[in-house]
Motif scaffolding. Sequence first.
Motif, PDB file in Angstrom:
ATOM      1  N   GLU A 175     -11.303   3.374  -0.908  1.00 33.09           N
ATOM      2  CA  GLU A 175      -9.866   3.299  -1.201  1.00 33.09           C
ATOM      3  C   GLU A 175      -9.259   4.712  -1.139  1.00 33.09           C
ATOM      4  O   GLU A 175      -8.553   5.150  -2.039  1.00 33.09           O
ATOM      5  CB  GLU A 175      -9.631   2.666  -2.576  1.00 33.09           C
ATOM      6  CG  GLU A 175      -8.208   2.172  -2.790  1.00 33.09           C
ATOM      7  CD  GLU A 175      -7.987   1.564  -4.170  1.00 33.09           C
ATOM      8  OE1 GLU A 175      -6.977   0.878  -4.357  1.00 33.09           O
ATOM      9  OE2 GLU A 175      -8.834   1.787  -5.076  1.00 33.09           O
ATOM     10  N   THR A 179       0.876  -1.170   0.000  1.00 30.08           N
ATOM     11  CA  THR A 179       0.000   0.000   0.000  1.00 30.08           C
ATOM     12  C   THR A 179       0.909   1.214   0.000  1.00 30.08           C
ATOM     13  O   THR A 179       1.872   1.276   0.764  1.00 30.08           O
ATOM     14  CB  THR A 179      -0.913   0.026   1.240  1.00 30.08           C
ATOM     15  OG1 THR A 179      -1.593  -1.229   1.354  1.00 30.08           O
ATOM     16  CG2 THR A 179      -1.934   1.145   1.124  1.00 30.08           C
ATOM     17  N   GLN A 233      -9.418  -3.863   1.394  1.00 32.21           N
ATOM     18  CA  GLN A 233      -9.612  -2.460   1.048  1.00 32.21           C
ATOM     19  C   GLN A 233     -10.780  -1.908   1.852  1.00 32.21           C
ATOM     20  O   GLN A 233     -11.741  -2.625   2.132  1.00 32.21           O
ATOM     21  CB  GLN A 233      -9.908  -2.300  -0.440  1.00 32.21           C
ATOM     22  CG  GLN A 233     -10.128  -0.858  -0.891  1.00 32.21           C
ATOM     23  CD  GLN A 233     -10.890  -0.768  -2.189  1.00 32.21           C
ATOM     24  OE1 GLN A 233     -10.335  -1.037  -3.250  1.00 32.21           O
ATOM     25  NE2 GLN A 233     -12.165  -0.433  -2.121  1.00 32.21           N
ATOM     26  N   SER A 252      -4.547   3.715  -2.819  1.00 32.81           N
ATOM     27  CA  SER A 252      -4.204   2.319  -3.080  1.00 32.81           C
ATOM     28  C   SER A 252      -4.743   1.470  -1.943  1.00 32.81           C
ATOM     29  O   SER A 252      -4.948   1.963  -0.824  1.00 32.81           O
ATOM     30  CB  SER A 252      -2.690   2.122  -3.226  1.00 32.81           C
ATOM     31  OG  SER A 252      -2.005   2.490  -2.037  1.00 32.81           O
ATOM     32  N   HIS A 295      -6.644  -7.258  -4.871  1.00 37.95           N
ATOM     33  CA  HIS A 295      -6.531  -6.625  -3.558  1.00 37.95           C
ATOM     34  C   HIS A 295      -6.668  -7.681  -2.470  1.00 37.95           C
ATOM     35  O   HIS A 295      -7.539  -8.545  -2.540  1.00 37.95           O
ATOM     36  CB  HIS A 295      -7.635  -5.587  -3.349  1.00 37.95           C
ATOM     37  CG  HIS A 295      -7.558  -4.411  -4.251  1.00 37.95           C
ATOM     38  ND1 HIS A 295      -8.651  -3.639  -4.582  1.00 37.95           N
ATOM     39  CD2 HIS A 295      -6.506  -3.861  -4.911  1.00 37.95           C
ATOM     40  CE1 HIS A 295      -8.270  -2.657  -5.385  1.00 37.95           C
ATOM     41  NE2 HIS A 295      -6.973  -2.787  -5.606  1.00 37.95           N
ATOM     42  N   VAL A 308      -7.073   0.963   3.728  1.00 39.26           N
ATOM     43  CA  VAL A 308      -7.274  -0.489   3.661  1.00 39.26           C
ATOM     44  C   VAL A 308      -8.349  -0.993   4.606  1.00 39.26           C
ATOM     45  O   VAL A 308      -8.883  -2.089   4.423  1.00 39.26           O
ATOM     46  CB  VAL A 308      -5.955  -1.259   3.946  1.00 39.26           C
ATOM     47  CG1 VAL A 308      -4.906  -0.925   2.898  1.00 39.26           C
ATOM     48  CG2 VAL A 308      -5.443  -1.002   5.348  1.00 39.26           C
TER      49      VAL A 308
END
Length: 335
Positions: free
Chosen positions: A206, A99, A202, A210, A199, A295
């Motif tokens: 987001e 990330t 998340q 990222s 992913h 995340v």
Amino acid sequence: MAATCKAHSFHVNSSQKQFKWNNAVTPILTVDSGAEISFDLADGGNNQITDKSTVADVENFQNDLADPIYGPIYVNGSEPGDVLKVEFLDLQCAPYAWTAILKGYGVLAEDFPEPYLKIWDLSPEQQAKGYAVFKEGIHVPLRPFLGVVGVAPAEPGDHDTIPPQDTGGNIDCKYITQGSTLYLPVKVKGALLSCGDGHGAQGDGEVGGSAMETPMKARLRLTVEKGKLWLRSPHYLTNPATMRQAEVLALGEYGCLGIDSDLFQASKKACRQMIEWLVNTKGLTREEACILMSVAGDLKIVEAVDMPNHAVSMSIPLSIFVGPQYRDEGAAAKL
């Protein structure tokens, strides 16, 4: 001419990619309705960042190589007006994820001009635990999904893969996990499905730009459905077994509201307040707070009708704070 196959006898490898949606691209594969296809996917950054990377790789990140799509796949019998049913049969993360704070990305891009990188351990042993370690005492539940799944748009020419469209694409919807189903409106003959952007986890939105970005192995089933003319955008059906919402929210969540006449400005306000809460009550740096929010935090519209102002929430599940340093009396008092 593209090969025709049934079941999962064809494997789409990581070299079979495009960087634009275009309905004139020759399909790499032609399948019948009901076929299962396996994919070997680079991550959403096209593997520019690996488990050996440093922040220098973030500084040198090439945006024009981001969000590659793998395909397209022509599905026999699909016509404009049909629906392509996409079932997610298996999703397997690589042994690592990353990330990053990337220049120009994220809801608060102007607040974070300097690059930042977090590498996650997603070894098989760690994945078996069902979570990834953000830092000691903070565990983020794993919920693998593909950020990009879509069919070709009706309009000719190249279309950027980064913004989502009514035909899907980079929708970044964390609810479309293994066992879930996505329904896409077909706009061109053969549908021309492509996917990518794995992913490990998340948050809704987001917001940092990222997620837990990881290469991924995926297996999908593609089925043509007729007569659903009312479906004009991506729809999805979740799999309760992989949602884990009750478990994740078992200790409740802490939310910050942003109020503004503009929904995006309200989102910024909510995210900035969440960063302040994480910094002041959990001892995180601003960069760590941004990464964790991206995340594990969920951006939600909680009020849209009381014009001229709207309310947007950014919330964090308290169950991710497992260490005593985050759940002592002092920290609790700050809640």
